[in-house]
Write an enzyme that holds these catalytic residues in place. Structure first.
Site, PDB file in Angstrom:
ATOM      1  N   ASN A 108      21.561  21.760  -2.303  1.00  0.00           N
ATOM      2  CA  ASN A 108      22.726  22.426  -2.880  1.00  0.00           C
ATOM      3  C   ASN A 108      22.920  24.001  -2.602  1.00  0.00           C
ATOM      4  O   ASN A 108      22.351  24.780  -2.592  1.00  0.00           O
ATOM      5  CB  ASN A 108      22.557  21.991  -4.275  1.00  0.00           C
TER       6      ASN A 108
ATOM      7  N   SER B  97      17.631  19.457  -6.022  1.00  0.00           N
ATOM      8  CA  SER B  97      18.046  18.672  -7.435  1.00  0.00           C
ATOM      9  C   SER B  97      16.756  18.443  -8.075  1.00  0.00           C
ATOM     10  O   SER B  97      15.805  17.947  -7.457  1.00  0.00           O
ATOM     11  CB  SER B  97      18.607  17.557  -7.372  1.00  0.00           C
TER      12      SER B  97
ATOM     13  N   ASN C  71      32.479  63.211 -26.821  1.00  0.00           N
ATOM     14  CA  ASN C  71      33.492  62.314 -25.946  1.00  0.00           C
ATOM     15  C   ASN C  71      33.704  62.939 -24.748  1.00  0.00           C
ATOM     16  O   ASN C  71      33.712  62.025 -23.815  1.00  0.00           O
ATOM     17  CB  ASN C  71      34.994  62.666 -26.801  1.00  0.00           C
TER      18      ASN C  71
ATOM     19  N   GLN D 256      34.058  52.504 -26.633  1.00  0.00           N
ATOM     20  CA  GLN D 256      32.350  52.258 -26.217  1.00  0.00           C
ATOM     21  C   GLN D 256      32.301  50.959 -25.657  1.00  0.00           C
ATOM     22  O   GLN D 256      31.227  50.700 -25.038  1.00  0.00           O
ATOM     23  CB  GLN D 256      31.542  52.192 -27.715  1.00  0.00           C
TER      24      GLN D 256
ATOM     25  N   TYR E  47      40.180  60.292 -28.076  1.00  0.00           N
ATOM     26  CA  TYR E  47      39.125  59.320 -28.190  1.00  0.00           C
ATOM     27  C   TYR E  47      39.028  58.375 -29.161  1.00  0.00           C
ATOM     28  O   TYR E  47      39.375  58.623 -30.521  1.00  0.00           O
ATOM     29  CB  TYR E  47      37.876  59.844 -28.079  1.00  0.00           C
TER      30      TYR E  47
ATOM     31  N   GLU F 149      28.152  28.532  -4.896  1.00  0.00           N
ATOM     32  CA  GLU F 149      28.975  28.146  -6.091  1.00  0.00           C
ATOM     33  C   GLU F 149      28.940  29.295  -7.074  1.00  0.00           C
ATOM     34  O   GLU F 149      30.075  29.449  -7.875  1.00  0.00           O
ATOM     35  CB  GLU F 149      28.199  26.986  -6.709  1.00  0.00           C
TER      36      GLU F 149
ATOM     37  N   LYS G 130      18.486  16.235  -2.217  1.00  0.00           N
ATOM     38  CA  LYS G 130      19.410  17.163  -2.522  1.00  0.00           C
ATOM     39  C   LYS G 130      19.152  18.289  -1.956  1.00  0.00           C
ATOM     40  O   LYS G 130      18.008  19.031  -2.138  1.00  0.00           O
ATOM     41  CB  LYS G 130      20.027  17.287  -3.814  1.00  0.00           C
TER      42      LYS G 130
ATOM     43  N   LYS H 275      31.736  50.246 -21.309  1.00  0.00           N
ATOM     44  CA  LYS H 275      30.347  50.145 -20.610  1.00  0.00           C
ATOM     45  C   LYS H 275      29.841  48.774 -20.011  1.00  0.00           C
ATOM     46  O   LYS H 275      29.479  48.648 -19.196  1.00  0.00           O
ATOM     47  CB  LYS H 275      29.437  51.204 -21.269  1.00  0.00           C
TER      48      LYS H 275
ATOM     49  N   THR I 290      45.601  24.711   7.031  1.00  0.00           N
ATOM     50  CA  THR I 290      46.558  25.130   6.111  1.00  0.00           C
ATOM     51  C   THR I 290      46.489  23.819   5.227  1.00  0.00           C
ATOM     52  O   THR I 290      46.336  22.580   5.693  1.00  0.00           O
ATOM     53  CB  THR I 290      47.762  25.360   6.615  1.00  0.00           C
ATOM     54  N   HIS I 291      46.673  24.119   3.779  1.00  0.00           N
ATOM     55  CA  HIS I 291      46.674  23.084   2.987  1.00  0.00           C
ATOM     56  C   HIS I 291      45.320  22.181   3.251  1.00  0.00           C
ATOM     57  O   HIS I 291      45.483  21.060   2.380  1.00  0.00           O
ATOM     58  CB  HIS I 291      47.866  22.088   3.134  1.00  0.00           C
TER      59      HIS I 291
HETATM   60  N1  ARG Z   1      28.638  55.703 -27.684  1.00  0.00           N
HETATM   61  C1  ARG Z   1      30.022  56.498 -27.949  1.00  0.00           C
HETATM   62  C2  ARG Z   1      30.913  55.709 -26.549  1.00  0.00           C
HETATM   63  O1  ARG Z   1      30.325  55.134 -25.890  1.00  0.00           O
HETATM   64  C3  ARG Z   1      29.823  57.800 -27.518  1.00  0.00           C
HETATM   65  C4  ARG Z   1      30.973  58.588 -28.049  1.00  0.00           C
HETATM   66  C5  ARG Z   1      30.967  58.409 -29.200  1.00  0.00           C
HETATM   67  N2  ARG Z   1      31.796  59.507 -29.711  1.00  0.00           N
HETATM   68  C6  ARG Z   1      32.337  59.556 -31.178  1.00  0.00           C
HETATM   69  N3  ARG Z   1      33.424  60.539 -31.399  1.00  0.00           N
HETATM   70  N4  ARG Z   1      31.705  58.948 -32.054  1.00  0.00           N
HETATM   71  O2  ARG Z   1      31.849  55.760 -26.507  1.00  0.00           O
END
Ligand code: ARG
Length: 401
Positions: free
Chosen positions: A265, A257, A98, A302, A297, A270, A263, A305, A143-144
């Site tokens: 592009n 294109s 954690n 998880q 926690y 975009e 074309k 990430k 503007t607009h």
């Molecule tokens: N892979 C977990 C995460 O990204 C790591 C922490 C896991 N902790 C636990 N008490 N299971 O959060």
């Protein structure tokens, strides 16, 4: 694949493969940061006498050699402990995944912010170089999306740089939020072992493992950045249409294109515009994940990430590609001048001239509007309502070194 579990003493049997696949973290990108956080922890264990000199040296050396994680690992943390071998059996004293994951993720976000700053700087300097060249290029301001008043292209491009400068401050804020260290919090309540705290340790161990504000701040910075890039992208799309004809796309940043041979592009502009939706989604997604989560926690975290990993790739990718596009744009100064030569763009100047002669503005406005309606309006000589763009570019360059 045989599962390597850090918790097999308590849960002895094999996990069902479906469960294992579901729980596994897609966190390979965290590897260098988790190695760094593990090294910091090992140094503290050494200071506490839990690792001797030789063991610290072994950890240091083995960490440096770890290059990837494999499918038998639940996450990057399990993988590192496994790959440390016997000495790895000592490394987890006084820490939990954690505080470990929070520590590694904070290092990751700090780096992502530094990378964003570098990419912003490169893009802003590219825009500034173009603003300098176009300091005196007349263009209609809008503007607009209706022609409004004459400006210069240099002044308009400087408006982009202002947005980027605020983005830069937002990434710096996120980096500062990621700075404090959660190490020592362990699972949530610290440890009985006499391990010295890291410098910059977070004040509260429960907050240390529960807090993901730094990730939200990073995603907010990317969401606002992409909102800006979507506006810039939209203008690039408009300017390079046949209808506007203000600029031509450089071939190294334009696409063709598959069917229409003529074309050229603006896909880069975009896609930068389109990625704003995704960037905003990542922020709202993580907000929703964190919302209502009981401290400290929970495995929900998880999910923090993948959006951050993806946002980091998009920031570098979009700014890099847009820098190439903007550097190579060919502005059509004649067309810009013709568009801004429309006398009606000076109607406000004419009203202001009457104010200079003592008329109340509303009267002046009505008088000029009447001339416009009657088709008798004649533009006054061009006055300079904008500041010195060259000077503003030079000042901005000082800030973007
Ligand atoms: N892979 C977990 C995460 O990204 C790591 C922490 C896991 N902790 C636990 N008490 N299971 O959060």
């Amino acid at each position: 694949m045989v599962a390597v579990k850090l918790w097999s003493g308590r849960v002895g049997g094999e996990l069902a493969p479906e469960v294992w696949d579901f729980l596994r973290a897609d966190d390979q990108a965290l590897l260098p940061y988790d190695k760094a956080a593990t090294l910091l922890h090992a140094q503290r264990l050494h200071a506490a006498g839990i690792l001797d000199e030789a063991e610290l040296a072994e950890v240091t050396e083995k960490l440096a050699a770890i290059e990837e994680i494999d499918e038998s690992d639940e996450d990057v943390h399990s993988s590192i402990e496994r790959q440390l071998g016997d000495v790895g059996r000592k490394i987890h004293a006084g820490r939990s995944r954690n505080d470990q994951v929070a520590a590694a993720f904070r290092l990751y976000v700090g780096d992502a912010c530094a990378e964003a700053d570098a990419a912003l700087t490169q893009f802003a300097r590219t825009v500034l170089a173009r603003a300098e060249e176009e300091a005196n290029t007349a263009m209609p301001g809008y503007t607009h999306l209706q022609r409004a008043q004459p400006v210069t292209l240099g002044h308009h491009l400087l408006a982009w740089v202002e947005m980027l400068e605020r983005d830069r401050a937002r990434f710096a804020f996120a980096a500062a939020q990621a700075e404090p260290s959660p190490l020592g919090a362990a699972a949530l309540a610290g440890s009985t072992l006499p391990i010295p705290p890291p410098p910059n340790q977070m004040r509260n161990s429960i907050d240390a493992v529960a807090d993901r504000d730094f990730a939200l701040d990073y995603l907010y910075a990317t969401a606002v950045l992409f909102t800006h890039l979507s506006r810039i992208g939209e203008e690039l799309v408009l300017w390079t249409t046949t209808e506007f004809g203000f600029a031509r796309l450089p071939e190294e940043a334009a696409t063709g294109s598959s069917i229409m041979p003529q074309k050229l592009n603006p896909d880069v502009a975009e896609l930068a515009r389109g990625k704003a939706g995704t960037a905003i989604g990542r922020l709202t997604g993580l907000l929703a994940t964190v919302k209502s989560l009981a401290l400290a926690y929970d495995r929900d975290l998880q999910e923090d990430k993948p959006p951050v990993f993806a946002a980091r790739r998009d920031v570098a990718g979009a700014l890099g590609a847009l820098a190439v596009l903007v550097a190579g744009l060919e502005f059509d100064r004649e067309r810009l001048a013709a568009a801004s030569a429309d006398p009606l763009l000076r109607a406000t100047d004419a009203a202001e001239a009457l104010v200079g002669e003592g008329a109340p503005f509303r009267d002046a406005h009505e008088q000029i509007a009447g001339q416009v309606r009657a088709g008798t309006f004649e533009a006054p000589p061009a006055g300079n309502r904008l500041g010195d763009v060259t000077h503003a570019v030079a000042a901005a360059k000082e800030r973007w070194t």
